[in-house]
Design a protein around this motif. Sequence first.
Motif, PDB file in Angstrom:
ATOM      1  N   LYS A  77      -3.108  -3.343  -8.117  1.00 27.65           N
ATOM      2  CA  LYS A  77      -2.500  -4.559  -8.971  1.00 27.65           C
ATOM      3  C   LYS A  77      -1.980  -4.274 -10.319  1.00 27.65           C
ATOM      4  N   ALA A  78      -2.646  -3.250 -11.052  1.00 21.39           N
ATOM      5  CA  ALA A  78      -2.242  -2.930 -12.255  1.00 21.39           C
ATOM      6  C   ALA A  78      -0.636  -2.271 -12.213  1.00 21.39           C
ATOM      7  N   ILE A  79      -0.565  -1.240 -10.948  1.00 27.26           N
ATOM      8  CA  ILE A  79       0.567  -0.463 -10.891  1.00 27.26           C
ATOM      9  C   ILE A  79       1.633  -1.448 -10.496  1.00 27.26           C
ATOM     10  N   PHE A  80       1.450  -2.454  -9.588  1.00 34.99           N
ATOM     11  CA  PHE A  80       2.522  -3.403  -9.330  1.00 34.99           C
ATOM     12  C   PHE A  80       3.064  -4.199 -10.756  1.00 34.99           C
ATOM     13  N   GLU A  81       1.799  -4.446 -11.579  1.00 32.10           N
ATOM     14  CA  GLU A  81       2.479  -5.205 -12.922  1.00 32.10           C
ATOM     15  C   GLU A  81       3.398  -4.174 -13.762  1.00 32.10           C
TER      16      GLU A  81
ATOM     17  N   ASN B 236       0.920  -1.150  -0.075  1.00 29.16           N
ATOM     18  CA  ASN B 236       0.161   0.074  -0.066  1.00 29.16           C
ATOM     19  C   ASN B 236       0.847   1.136   0.274  1.00 29.16           C
ATOM     20  N   ASP B 237       0.396   2.402   0.406  1.00 23.77           N
ATOM     21  CA  ASP B 237       1.203   3.586   0.401  1.00 23.77           C
ATOM     22  C   ASP B 237       0.778   4.477   1.526  1.00 23.77           C
ATOM     23  N   GLN B 238       1.718   5.637   1.881  1.00 21.18           N
ATOM     24  CA  GLN B 238       1.540   6.180   2.929  1.00 21.18           C
ATOM     25  C   GLN B 238       2.171   7.708   2.702  1.00 21.18           C
ATOM     26  N   ASN B 239       1.513   8.586   3.018  1.00 16.79           N
ATOM     27  CA  ASN B 239       1.994   9.989   2.750  1.00 16.79           C
ATOM     28  C   ASN B 239       2.613  10.706   4.175  1.00 16.79           C
TER      29      ASN B 239
ATOM     30  N   GLY C  18       0.167  -9.509  -1.371  1.00 18.50           N
ATOM     31  CA  GLY C  18      -1.023  -9.191  -0.688  1.00 18.50           C
ATOM     32  C   GLY C  18      -1.366  -7.634  -0.692  1.00 18.50           C
ATOM     33  N   LEU C  19      -2.491  -7.221  -1.019  1.00 22.22           N
ATOM     34  CA  LEU C  19      -2.616  -5.619  -0.939  1.00 22.22           C
ATOM     35  C   LEU C  19      -3.587  -5.390   0.395  1.00 22.22           C
ATOM     36  N   ASP C  20      -3.379  -4.368   0.908  1.00 21.73           N
ATOM     37  CA  ASP C  20      -4.048  -3.713   2.007  1.00 21.73           C
ATOM     38  C   ASP C  20      -4.275  -2.551   1.879  1.00 21.73           C
ATOM     39  N   ILE C  21      -5.305  -2.112   1.003  1.00 20.60           N
ATOM     40  CA  ILE C  21      -5.461  -0.758   0.721  1.00 20.60           C
ATOM     41  C   ILE C  21      -6.781  -0.497   0.943  1.00 20.60           C
ATOM     42  N   LYS C  22      -7.204   0.707   1.311  1.00 18.21           N
ATOM     43  CA  LYS C  22      -8.397   1.180   1.803  1.00 18.21           C
ATOM     44  C   LYS C  22      -9.056   1.931   0.822  1.00 18.21           C
ATOM     45  N   VAL C  23     -10.367   1.618   0.447  1.00 11.85           N
ATOM     46  CA  VAL C  23     -10.941   2.692  -0.591  1.00 11.85           C
ATOM     47  C   VAL C  23     -11.060   3.955   0.259  1.00 11.85           C
ATOM     48  N   LEU C  24     -10.872   4.961  -0.553  1.00 11.72           N
ATOM     49  CA  LEU C  24     -10.941   6.497  -0.196  1.00 11.72           C
ATOM     50  C   LEU C  24     -12.532   6.486   0.171  1.00 11.72           C
TER      51      LEU C  24
ATOM     52  N   PHE D  39      -1.248   1.641  -4.040  1.00 13.45           N
ATOM     53  CA  PHE D  39       0.160   1.313  -4.156  1.00 13.45           C
ATOM     54  C   PHE D  39       0.704   2.284  -5.167  1.00 13.45           C
ATOM     55  N   GLY D  40       1.795   2.910  -4.765  1.00 16.81           N
ATOM     56  CA  GLY D  40       2.746   3.927  -5.505  1.00 16.81           C
ATOM     57  C   GLY D  40       2.082   5.174  -5.755  1.00 16.81           C
ATOM     58  N   THR D  41       1.026   5.500  -5.092  1.00 16.99           N
ATOM     59  CA  THR D  41       0.339   6.830  -5.457  1.00 16.99           C
ATOM     60  C   THR D  41       0.903   8.144  -4.635  1.00 16.99           C
ATOM     61  N   ALA D  42       1.561   7.688  -3.413  1.00 19.14           N
ATOM     62  CA  ALA D  42       2.217   8.747  -2.654  1.00 19.14           C
ATOM     63  C   ALA D  42       3.974   8.596  -2.739  1.00 19.14           C
TER      64      ALA D  42
END
Length: 343
Positions: free
Chosen positions: A301-305, A238-241, A279-285, A251-254
């Motif tokens: 998933k697409a960003i990972f690929e 996931n990602d974290q600002n 595994g993704l642990d990503i919360k919908v905004l 994933f990758g957005t921050a």
Amino acid sequence: MAGTYRFSFGPWNVHEGEDPFGPRVRETIPFEEKVKFAVKAGFGAIQFHDDDAVDVTLPIAEQNKKLAELKKMLDDNGLEAEFIAPRLWFNPHTIDGGWTSNSAEDRQYAIDRCKRAVDIAKELGTDRLVLWPAREGSYVREAKDSKLAYDRFVELLNILLEHDKTIRILGEMKPNEPCDSTLSPTTGHFLALASRTIDPDRVGILIESAHAMLANLEPSDEMGMALSFGKLWGIHLNDQNGLKFDEDKTFGTANLNKAFSQVYILDKYGYGNNGEYVGLDIKVLRTQKQDVSFAHLANSKAIFEMLVEKVRSCDQKYIDELIAARDYEELSFYILKVIMGKA
Ligand code: XUL
Ligand code: MN
């Protein structure tokens, strides 16, 4: 050696949007819809808390009947259960923590609940138990004897290793939230605890990107550490600002560069080749509308690929030359050019 990637997510990743400051903003999406999405979007497994899988207050025979139905539904859809994680932090018995609580009765509740989670894992055909020590910490330092709490942590691991001789325990460490200060805040702490157990070979690691960042650590280096110990058995991308609440962003957005570094080390060491999941642990905004509440998972998933493609397009010989010349300025420029499709 390149990795092999199969993806998973947890049902809690698609939620109704309530937070400490406001109520739900979306309708509940039934589990069946989440399974349909998983199949359509090419996921291979679902992650479960014990009570995501089944009502953990049911008599055991009834619980196991429900679990058999769930397992059949997963099988019919070509999905696996990746892991079970006991959701200890909701129960009144765990207000002051589970296995590190100051109350003997509450510690026993936590131990029994963890053992039951192990049994649930086995019923669903997985040997992975994920332990996130949510409330195993303190808000007021003198409120908990940390020496004793660490001893109790090892005791719990031993009880579970003893309870089932095939279960593997994956520690998922996070430094804070909901506690002010969590015991065993990092992977290194947990590995030290693992080394004191009766069977360290069955105690491993799940690294969550955001948890590493909340400890002001580099997620790809945390993955490297777990890989070096042969213990990277799970990841939560996931990602974290920055250092704030656990955001669980796409994933990758921050931090796109940090996302690249994670994929780089995973691919270099063949992550997934022994059946480990991405595994993704990503919360919908909270701001997402109902009809687009799965996009964060498909996008991650697409960003990972896409990053796997970028990593594999790297000119490794050139990277090695830059490393040999100690020209890390140029290395950093090269990696950014790869990411931007300009290399
Ligand atoms: C909490 C967290 C959990 C674990 C599973 O921050 O990441 O959802 O992944 O219990
Ligand atoms: Mn997680």
